[in-house]
Design an enzyme around this catalytic site. Structure first.
Site, mmCIF file in Angstrom:
data_model
loop_
_atom_site.group_PDB
_atom_site.id
_atom_site.type_symbol
_atom_site.label_atom_id
_atom_site.label_comp_id
_atom_site.label_asym_id
_atom_site.label_seq_id
_atom_site.Cartn_x
_atom_site.Cartn_y
_atom_site.Cartn_z
ATOM 1 N N LEU A 27 -1.458 19.277 3.690
ATOM 2 C CA LEU A 27 -0.666 18.799 4.829
ATOM 3 C C LEU A 27 -1.057 17.377 5.227
ATOM 4 N N SER A 113 -23.069 34.723 5.593
ATOM 5 C CA SER A 113 -24.421 34.261 5.924
ATOM 6 C C SER A 113 -24.305 33.333 7.133
ATOM 7 N N TYR A 156 -4.054 30.866 15.856
ATOM 8 C CA TYR A 156 -5.142 31.776 16.236
ATOM 9 C C TYR A 156 -6.257 31.052 17.006
ATOM 10 N N LYS A 171 -11.500 26.350 15.800
ATOM 11 C CA LYS A 171 -10.199 25.800 16.218
ATOM 12 C C LYS A 171 -10.014 25.975 17.734
ATOM 13 N N PRO A 197 0.133 24.725 13.404
ATOM 14 C CA PRO A 197 1.097 25.155 12.387
ATOM 15 C C PRO A 197 0.949 26.642 12.076
ATOM 16 N N ARG A 208 -7.803 29.979 -0.720
ATOM 17 C CA ARG A 208 -8.911 30.561 0.053
ATOM 18 C C ARG A 208 -8.483 31.668 1.003
HETATM 19 C C1 HXC Z 1 -18.480 34.274 1.808
HETATM 20 C C2 HXC Z 1 -18.834 32.035 1.286
HETATM 21 C C3 HXC Z 1 -17.590 31.963 0.615
HETATM 22 C C4 HXC Z 1 -16.790 33.156 0.574
HETATM 23 C C5 HXC Z 1 -18.537 30.021 0.507
HETATM 24 N N1 HXC Z 1 -19.386 30.815 1.182
HETATM 25 N N2 HXC Z 1 -17.433 30.703 0.166
HETATM 26 N N3 HXC Z 1 -19.275 33.166 1.871
HETATM 27 N N4 HXC Z 1 -17.280 34.279 1.174
HETATM 28 N N5 HXC Z 1 -15.597 33.174 -0.016
HETATM 29 C C6 HXC Z 1 -20.697 30.465 1.723
HETATM 30 C C7 HXC Z 1 -21.656 29.936 0.666
HETATM 31 O O1 HXC Z 1 -22.294 30.993 -0.056
HETATM 32 C C8 HXC Z 1 -22.623 29.137 1.525
HETATM 33 O O2 HXC Z 1 -23.522 29.985 2.221
HETATM 34 C C9 HXC Z 1 -21.726 28.550 2.586
HETATM 35 O O3 HXC Z 1 -20.553 29.374 2.637
HETATM 36 C C10 HXC Z 1 -21.301 27.119 2.269
HETATM 37 O O4 HXC Z 1 -20.667 27.130 1.003
HETATM 38 P P1 HXC Z 1 -20.652 25.847 0.059
HETATM 39 O O5 HXC Z 1 -19.813 26.166 -1.122
HETATM 40 O O6 HXC Z 1 -22.045 25.362 -0.174
HETATM 41 O O7 HXC Z 1 -19.968 24.791 1.057
HETATM 42 P P2 HXC Z 1 -19.160 23.492 0.769
HETATM 43 O O8 HXC Z 1 -19.344 23.006 -0.647
HETATM 44 O O9 HXC Z 1 -19.487 22.568 1.867
HETATM 45 O O10 HXC Z 1 -17.614 23.965 0.859
HETATM 46 C C11 HXC Z 1 -17.039 24.334 2.089
HETATM 47 C C12 HXC Z 1 -16.077 25.497 1.942
HETATM 48 C C13 HXC Z 1 -15.036 25.250 0.827
HETATM 49 C C14 HXC Z 1 -15.408 25.681 3.317
HETATM 50 C C15 HXC Z 1 -16.848 26.770 1.604
HETATM 51 O O11 HXC Z 1 -14.098 26.309 0.777
HETATM 52 C C16 HXC Z 1 -14.282 23.957 1.042
HETATM 53 O O12 HXC Z 1 -14.714 22.897 0.555
HETATM 54 N N6 HXC Z 1 -13.145 23.992 1.760
HETATM 55 C C17 HXC Z 1 -12.357 22.795 2.125
HETATM 56 C C18 HXC Z 1 -10.871 23.018 2.085
HETATM 57 C C19 HXC Z 1 -10.352 24.222 2.791
HETATM 58 O O13 HXC Z 1 -11.129 25.144 3.128
HETATM 59 N N7 HXC Z 1 -9.078 24.235 2.997
HETATM 60 C C20 HXC Z 1 -8.386 25.323 3.672
HETATM 61 C C21 HXC Z 1 -8.102 24.993 5.079
HETATM 62 S S1 HXC Z 1 -6.901 26.154 5.528
HETATM 63 P P3 HXC Z 1 -25.060 30.267 1.699
HETATM 64 O O14 HXC Z 1 -25.652 31.127 2.754
HETATM 65 O O15 HXC Z 1 -24.915 30.947 0.376
HETATM 66 O O16 HXC Z 1 -25.715 28.918 1.600
HETATM 67 C C22 HXC Z 1 -6.887 26.454 7.141
HETATM 68 C C23 HXC Z 1 -5.593 27.204 7.526
HETATM 69 C C24 HXC Z 1 -5.673 28.049 8.700
HETATM 70 O O17 HXC Z 1 -7.749 26.097 7.870
HETATM 71 C C25 HXC Z 1 -4.419 28.834 9.060
HETATM 72 C C26 HXC Z 1 -3.527 29.363 7.995
HETATM 73 C C27 HXC Z 1 -2.298 30.066 8.487
HETATM 74 P P1 NAP Z 2 -6.388 21.428 2.431
HETATM 75 O O1 NAP Z 2 -5.451 20.742 1.503
HETATM 76 O O2 NAP Z 2 -7.505 22.211 1.845
HETATM 77 O O3 NAP Z 2 -6.923 20.354 3.451
HETATM 78 C C1 NAP Z 2 -8.212 20.302 3.952
HETATM 79 C C2 NAP Z 2 -8.741 18.900 3.742
HETATM 80 O O4 NAP Z 2 -9.979 18.768 4.435
HETATM 81 C C3 NAP Z 2 -8.990 18.557 2.283
HETATM 82 O O5 NAP Z 2 -8.331 17.347 1.966
HETATM 83 C C4 NAP Z 2 -10.502 18.376 2.184
HETATM 84 O O6 NAP Z 2 -10.809 17.330 1.280
HETATM 85 C C5 NAP Z 2 -10.853 18.013 3.617
HETATM 86 N N1 NAP Z 2 -12.227 18.361 3.973
HETATM 87 C C6 NAP Z 2 -12.842 19.558 3.861
HETATM 88 N N2 NAP Z 2 -14.109 19.483 4.271
HETATM 89 C C7 NAP Z 2 -14.307 18.194 4.659
HETATM 90 C C8 NAP Z 2 -15.417 17.478 5.175
HETATM 91 N N3 NAP Z 2 -16.597 18.080 5.389
HETATM 92 N N4 NAP Z 2 -15.264 16.159 5.474
HETATM 93 C C9 NAP Z 2 -14.077 15.556 5.268
HETATM 94 N N5 NAP Z 2 -12.990 16.163 4.764
HETATM 95 C C10 NAP Z 2 -13.106 17.474 4.470
HETATM 96 O O7 NAP Z 2 -5.599 22.459 3.389
HETATM 97 P P2 NAP Z 2 -4.328 22.279 4.338
HETATM 98 O O8 NAP Z 2 -3.608 23.569 4.319
HETATM 99 O O9 NAP Z 2 -3.600 21.022 4.000
HETATM 100 O O10 NAP Z 2 -5.012 22.130 5.773
HETATM 101 C C11 NAP Z 2 -4.861 20.969 6.570
HETATM 102 C C12 NAP Z 2 -5.023 21.304 8.025
HETATM 103 O O11 NAP Z 2 -3.977 22.169 8.451
HETATM 104 C C13 NAP Z 2 -6.316 22.016 8.383
HETATM 105 O O12 NAP Z 2 -6.781 21.570 9.639
HETATM 106 C C14 NAP Z 2 -5.884 23.460 8.496
HETATM 107 O O13 NAP Z 2 -6.743 24.217 9.312
HETATM 108 C C15 NAP Z 2 -4.523 23.283 9.121
HETATM 109 N N6 NAP Z 2 -3.611 24.409 8.991
HETATM 110 C C16 NAP Z 2 -3.044 24.689 7.801
HETATM 111 C C17 NAP Z 2 -2.139 25.738 7.712
HETATM 112 C C18 NAP Z 2 -1.440 26.075 6.437
HETATM 113 O O14 NAP Z 2 -0.663 27.032 6.410
HETATM 114 N N7 NAP Z 2 -1.643 25.326 5.360
HETATM 115 C C19 NAP Z 2 -1.849 26.500 8.855
HETATM 116 C C20 NAP Z 2 -2.476 26.192 10.059
HETATM 117 C C21 NAP Z 2 -3.347 25.126 10.118
HETATM 118 P P3 NAP Z 2 -12.169 17.265 0.403
HETATM 119 O O15 NAP Z 2 -12.318 18.583 -0.251
HETATM 120 O O16 NAP Z 2 -11.924 16.124 -0.539
HETATM 121 O O17 NAP Z 2 -13.275 16.934 1.354
#
Ligand code: HXC
Ligand code: NAP
Length: 294
Positions: A27, A113, A156, A171, A197, A208
Site C-alpha cells: 500500500l 515469545s 481493529y 495500532k 483500511p 503473513r
Molecule cells: C511466531 C514469530 C513468527 C511467527 C517471527 N516470529 N515470525 N513468532 N510466529 N510466524 C518471532 C521470531 O521467532 C522472533 O522471536 C521475533 O518474532 C522477531 O522475528 P525476526 O524474524 O527476527 O524479526 P524481523 O526480521 O525484524 O522481522 C519482523 C517480522 C517480519 C514482523 C517478523 O514478518 C517482517 O519483516 N514483517 C514486515 C512486513 C509485514 O509484516 N507486513 C504485513 C503488515 S500487514 P525470537 O524470540 O525467536 O527471537 C498489517 C495488516 C493489518 O499490518 C490488517 C489486515 C486486515
Molecule cells: P507491506 O507491503 O508488508 O508493507 C509494510 C512495509 O513496512 C514494508 O515495505 C516493509 O519494508 C516496511 N517495514 C517493516 N518493518 C520496518 C521497519 N522496522 N522499518 C522500516 N520499514 C519497515 O504490507 P501492506 O499491506 O502494504 O501494509 C502497509 C500498511 O497498511 C501497514 O501499516 C499495515 O498495517 C496497513 N494495513 C494493511 C491492510 C491490508 O489489508 N493490506 C489492512 C489494514 C492496514 P521492509 O521489509 O523493506 O523494511
C-alpha cells in the site's frame, strides 16, 4: 463503477515533499505512486535498500517525478534522525510524514515469545513514535506551518482482534497518538489524521495473515458488506486527499475504508443477512402471532 479512477486534480500535490515509511511495497508503494503522479517529491524508506531502489526507479520512470529511496529502520531513533536529515538536505523542507511501515503475523498469543511481541510493537508503535518525534521536533523548531502526519492503522485498533494481538495493541497506541497530538500540536500548525483500511490484498500482508490455503478458507471479501476487497487506488485517493491542502480542516480524524466490514462484525443482528428473503414472511407471521398473545 471504476474504483481505480484517480480522484484529485493533476497538480494537487505540486511542491509537496512527502516521506512514506514502508513505501517500497504494498500500500505504501501504491500511495507513493499516486502522490508522484500528483506532482509531489516522494521519499520512500524501509529496511531493505535494494528493494527500495528498485521501487524508486520504477516509480520515477512510471510517473516522470522524483522518488528518492532512503534506508531507515523505524525502530532505531538514530536511523530516523539520519533519514530525516538526508531528506531535509535534499529537499529543504518536508510537508508530510506518512507512517505506513508495519510488521504483523497471525499467531495464538500464547505461542509468542517476548521478543516476537516486542518486534511488532517496536515497528508499529515505537516506529511511528520515532518518526513523529523526529519530524515534529524539527517542524516546531523551524516554525514550519501546514505540516501533516497521516498514520495507517486498522479497524481493529478500536475493536481489538485475537491472533494479531501485538499489532492490535500497537495500532491502538498509534490511534491514541494521532488523536492526542492532533490537539497538542495544532498550535504548531501540525495536523494528524489516520486511515483505517479493511482488507486490501498485498503480498506482505497476505503472506503473513493468510498463508497457504487460508485465503480460500477465509475469503475476506465475504466478510465485507460490499462483497469485495479494496483496490489500492481507492486507498491512494483517500491518502492523497488527506495529505493535500484540501483536507486542511480535518484534524484528529480516523477515516475507515473497509466497505463496512468492521460494522458488520459489530452489529448484533447483522448475521441475519444469511436469512433467505422467502423466509421473512414466515418469520414475520411468527412474531405477529406472539404479539396477539400479549
Ligand atoms: C511466531 C514469530 C513468527 C511467527 C517471527 N516470529 N515470525 N513468532 N510466529 N510466524 C518471532 C521470531 O521467532 C522472533 O522471536 C521475533 O518474532 C522477531 O522475528 P525476526 O524474524 O527476527 O524479526 P524481523 O526480521 O525484524 O522481522 C519482523 C517480522 C517480519 C514482523 C517478523 O514478518 C517482517 O519483516 N514483517 C514486515 C512486513 C509485514 O509484516 N507486513 C504485513 C503488515 S500487514 P525470537 O524470540 O525467536 O527471537 C498489517 C495488516 C493489518 O499490518 C490488517 C489486515 C486486515
Ligand atoms: P507491506 O507491503 O508488508 O508493507 C509494510 C512495509 O513496512 C514494508 O515495505 C516493509 O519494508 C516496511 N517495514 C517493516 N518493518 C520496518 C521497519 N522496522 N522499518 C522500516 N520499514 C519497515 O504490507 P501492506 O499491506 O502494504 O501494509 C502497509 C500498511 O497498511 C501497514 O501499516 C499495515 O498495517 C496497513 N494495513 C494493511 C491492510 C491490508 O489489508 N493490506 C489492512 C489494514 C492496514 P521492509 O521489509 O523493506 O523494511
Amino acid at each position: 463503477m471504476n474504483y481505480s479512477a484517480k480522484m484529485l486534480r493533476d497538480d494537487a500535490l505540486v511542491d509537496k515533499t512527502i516521506v512514506v515509511t514502508g513505501g517500497g511495497s504494498g500500500l505504501g508503494k501504491s500511495m507513493s505512486r499516486y502522490f508522484l503522479e500528483l506532482g509531489a517529491n516522494v521519499v520512500i524508506t524501509s529496511r531493505n535498500i535494494e528493494k527500495l531502489r528498485i521501487a524508486a526507479r520504477e516509480l520515477s520512470e512510471a510517473t516522470g517525478a522524483n522518488c528518492l529511496a532512503v534506508k531507515c529502520d523505524v525502530r532505531n531513533y538514530n536511523e530516523v534522525e539520519d533519514m530525516h536529515q538526508t531528506v531535509v538536505d535534499k529537499f529543504g523542507a518536508i510537508d508530510v510524514l506518512l507512517n505506513n511501515a508495519a510488521g504483523n503475523f497471525i499467531s495464538p498469543t500464547e505461542r509468542l515469545s517476548s521478543n516476537a511481541f516486542d518486534t511488532i510493537i517496536d515497528i508499529v508503535l515505537k516506529g511511528t513514535k520515532n518518526c513523529t518525534l523526529v519530524f515534529g521536533k524539527h517542524w516546531i523548531k523551524t516554525n514550519q506551518k501546514m505540516s501533516k502526519v497521516v498514520n495507517i492503522v486498522t479497524t481493529y485498533a478500536w475493536t481489538g482482534s485475537g491472533y494479531v494481538v501485538p499489532s492490535a495493541t500497537a495500532k491502538a497506541g498509534v490511534l491514541a497518538m494521532t488523536r492526542s497530538l492532533a490537539v497538542e500540536w495544532a498550535k504548531y500548525g501540525i495536523q494528524f489524521n489516520a486511515i483505517a483500511p479493511g482488507p486490501f490484498p498485498t503480498k506482505g500482508a497476505w503472506d503473513r495473515l493468510m498463508p497457504g490455503d487460508l485465503k480460500e478458507k477465509f475469503d475476506l471479501a465475504k466478510k465485507v458488506p460490499l462483497k469485495r476487497v479494496g483496490e489500492h487506488q481507492e486507498l491512494a485517493n483517500l491518502a492523497a486527499y488527506l495529505v493535500s491542502d484540501f483536507s486542511s480542516y480535518i484534524n484528529g480524524e480516523v477515516i475507515t475504508i473497509d466497505g463496512g466490514e468492521w460494522l458488520k462484525g459489530a452489529g448484533e443482528f447483522n448475521i441475519l443477512d444469511d436469512i433467505p428473503k422467502e423466509m421473512w414472511d414466515q418469520l414475520e407471521e411468527m412474531i405477529r402471532r406472539k404479539n396477539d398473545h400479549n
